[in-house]
Design a protein around this motif. Structure first.
Motif, short mmCIF file in Angstrom:
data_model
loop_
_atom_site.label_atom_id
_atom_site.label_comp_id
_atom_site.label_asym_id
_atom_site.label_seq_id
_atom_site.Cartn_x
_atom_site.Cartn_y
_atom_site.Cartn_z
N LEU A 1 44.76 44.70 36.40
CA LEU A 1 44.11 43.96 37.47
C LEU A 1 44.30 42.46 37.25
CD1 LEU A 1 42.46 44.73 39.93
CD2 LEU A 1 40.42 44.80 38.51
N GLN B 1 46.58 40.12 39.72
CA GLN B 1 45.91 39.06 40.44
C GLN B 1 46.55 37.72 40.10
OE1 GLN B 1 43.59 36.36 39.89
NE2 GLN B 1 43.33 36.18 42.10
N ASP C 1 51.03 37.92 52.01
CA ASP C 1 50.51 39.28 51.91
C ASP C 1 51.54 40.31 52.38
OD1 ASP C 1 47.66 39.74 50.94
OD2 ASP C 1 47.97 41.41 52.32
N LEU D 1 53.23 41.57 49.46
CA LEU D 1 52.40 42.57 48.79
C LEU D 1 52.43 43.90 49.55
CD1 LEU D 1 49.27 40.46 47.77
CD2 LEU D 1 51.25 41.09 46.39
N LEU E 1 40.14 48.81 45.36
CA LEU E 1 39.75 47.46 44.97
C LEU E 1 38.36 47.12 45.51
CD1 LEU E 1 43.10 45.50 45.49
CD2 LEU E 1 42.06 46.22 43.33
N THR F 1 34.99 46.07 43.46
CA THR F 1 34.21 44.87 43.75
C THR F 1 32.74 45.21 43.95
OG1 THR F 1 36.12 43.89 44.84
CG2 THR F 1 33.97 42.91 45.32
N VAL G 1 31.28 47.59 40.36
CA VAL G 1 31.33 47.17 38.98
C VAL G 1 30.10 46.33 38.69
CG1 VAL G 1 32.41 44.90 38.94
CG2 VAL G 1 33.03 46.57 37.26
N GLY H 1 45.68 40.53 48.79
CA GLY H 1 45.40 39.43 47.88
C GLY H 1 43.91 39.11 47.80
N TYR H 2 43.25 39.20 48.91
CA TYR H 2 41.82 38.89 48.94
C TYR H 2 41.04 39.91 48.12
CZ TYR H 2 37.14 38.08 50.86
OH TYR H 2 35.81 37.83 51.03
N HIS H 3 41.30 41.17 48.35
CA HIS H 3 40.58 42.21 47.61
C HIS H 3 40.95 42.21 46.13
CE1 HIS H 3 38.68 43.98 51.10
NE2 HIS H 3 39.82 43.87 51.75
N LEU H 4 42.17 41.83 45.87
CA LEU H 4 42.62 41.73 44.49
C LEU H 4 41.80 40.67 43.76
CD1 LEU H 4 44.79 43.09 42.82
CD2 LEU H 4 46.44 41.42 43.66
N ARG H 5 41.61 39.55 44.42
CA ARG H 5 40.87 38.47 43.80
C ARG H 5 39.41 38.86 43.58
NH1 ARG H 5 37.70 34.32 45.29
NH2 ARG H 5 37.92 34.56 47.53
N LEU H 6 38.80 39.44 44.59
CA LEU H 6 37.39 39.83 44.45
C LEU H 6 37.21 40.85 43.33
CD1 LEU H 6 36.02 40.19 48.09
CD2 LEU H 6 35.91 38.24 46.55
N ALA H 7 38.09 41.84 43.31
CA ALA H 7 37.95 42.90 42.32
C ALA H 7 38.17 42.37 40.91
CB ALA H 7 38.93 44.04 42.60
N GLN H 8 39.17 41.54 40.77
CA GLN H 8 39.45 41.00 39.44
C GLN H 8 38.29 40.15 38.97
OE1 GLN H 8 40.37 37.90 37.83
NE2 GLN H 8 40.83 39.06 35.97
N ASN H 9 37.77 39.37 39.87
CA ASN H 9 36.67 38.49 39.52
C ASN H 9 35.42 39.29 39.13
OD1 ASN H 9 34.45 36.17 40.80
ND2 ASN H 9 35.99 35.63 39.30
N ALA H 10 35.12 40.28 39.92
CA ALA H 10 33.95 41.10 39.62
C ALA H 10 34.12 41.80 38.28
CB ALA H 10 33.74 42.13 40.73
N SER H 11 35.31 42.32 38.06
CA SER H 11 35.58 43.02 36.81
C SER H 11 35.50 42.07 35.62
CB SER H 11 36.96 43.66 36.88
OG SER H 11 37.44 43.97 35.60
N ARG I 1 33.85 39.26 35.34
CA ARG I 1 32.49 38.83 35.06
C ARG I 1 31.68 39.94 34.39
NH1 ARG I 1 30.61 35.87 40.47
NH2 ARG I 1 31.29 37.89 41.19
N ALA I 2 31.92 41.16 34.84
CA ALA I 2 31.20 42.28 34.22
C ALA I 2 31.61 42.40 32.76
CB ALA I 2 31.51 43.58 34.97
#
Lengths: 164, 164
Positions: free
Chosen positions: A37, A41, A138, A141, A156, A160, A163, B34-44, B46-47
């Motif tokens: 991930l 990203q 995109d 992608l 994904l 979000t 998690v 790209g948007y979902h990638l960013r959100l998911a990576q960020n959430a992950s 931080r967790a």
DNA sequence: TATTGTTATACTCTATAACTATA
DNA sequence: TATAGTTATAGAGTATAACAATA
């Protein structure tokens, strides 16, 4: 997994004894969702930056502009929740967008602590412009993931949301 | 010692006119990988940080330690390529890891510019410990994605390799 | 000339805490 | 008391550029 800039690739092909360039074993890392991930990203983010760098497109602007465009009157707090970041991170972005005349604020009738945001005509034009860059990016992608895009986005999004 | 989980959610449930909390329309953004990638990576991310914060686990350490463990004798340059980041970002990490006695360097016979890295016994213990945290974290992700983990990793890897 | 590793510098994204003005 | 927005500060992650040593 190469550099971003030119294409000077040329496998060194020396590798006397220790693990060299392309033949590194990822080992346990390879099974981690979090690892992939992060790499994906990061690669995507850099590609996006590179592609839009000349257009004065700050990576943080597009999402905010787009969300305001789709939700006229939205407050900074609601915006920050939707974007998944702390409200304090929005202040400078909104200041910039306002300074550039892309965004305006209207006082909120019921709550004098807050205010509603919306795009100016200029902001709408800017968004269209930025959206073209974002779409082009995109699209790359999209081609990479092909018909599995829906699956990817669903997964994904689930990460979000769940998690924590 | 301080718990980091305030958990004081409190649905406002007012929503007079403008788009509020949960009902924000993502609009065009929703279709962007790209948007979902960013959100998911960020959430992950931080967790992961939250979960391992108390254990002196710097997020950047685990991947490096793991790669060295799986590739004894690897050079910083090869490491940076494998991790997908610039070699200059590795210098401080390796300095820290060395200072903590987790990593040692051996001179390279054929090339005096470089050196090979490997784990000390202490480093191996530390890696085991960190791996437990990482595994626990990734287990959460595993559960979220379920049987589609393979698909997800395959897609992410493809993005990492092909975006550009 | 090219590469390795280091240093210096800077930028983005994000967070927390403290503060105000409301509510 | 709790929330909205701002300010100040901090930290992680990363990048580029320039340098010395070596190839």
């Amino acid at each position: 997994m190469e550099q971003v800039a030119p294409k000077k690739a040329k496998p060194a092909r020396r590798s006397p004894e220790p693990p060299e360039a392309g033949e590194v074993r990822l080992g346990a890392l390879d099974g981690y969702i979090g690892y992939h991930l992060r790499l994906a990203q990061n690669a995507s983010f850099r590609a996006f930056q590179r592609k839009s760098g000349g257009a004065d497109l700050r990576p943080g602007w597009f999402a905010v502009l787009s969300l305001i465009g789709d939700n006229p009157g939205i407050t900074p707090a609601a915006l920050s929740r939707a974007a998944g970041r702390d409200k304090s991170t929005l202040t400078p972005v909104l200041r910039d967008l306002t300074k550039h005349q892309y965004v305006t604020s209207q006082p909120r009738l019921g709550d004098r602590r807050s205010y509603g945001l919306s795009l100016t005509e200029l902001g709408r034009e800017r968004l269209t412009e930025l959206a073209a860059h974002a779409k082009a990016h995109d699209h790359v992608l999209d081609e990479i993931v092909g018909h599995e895009k829906d699956i990817l986005i669903r997964l994904l999004r689930r990460i979000t949301e769940e998690v924590g």
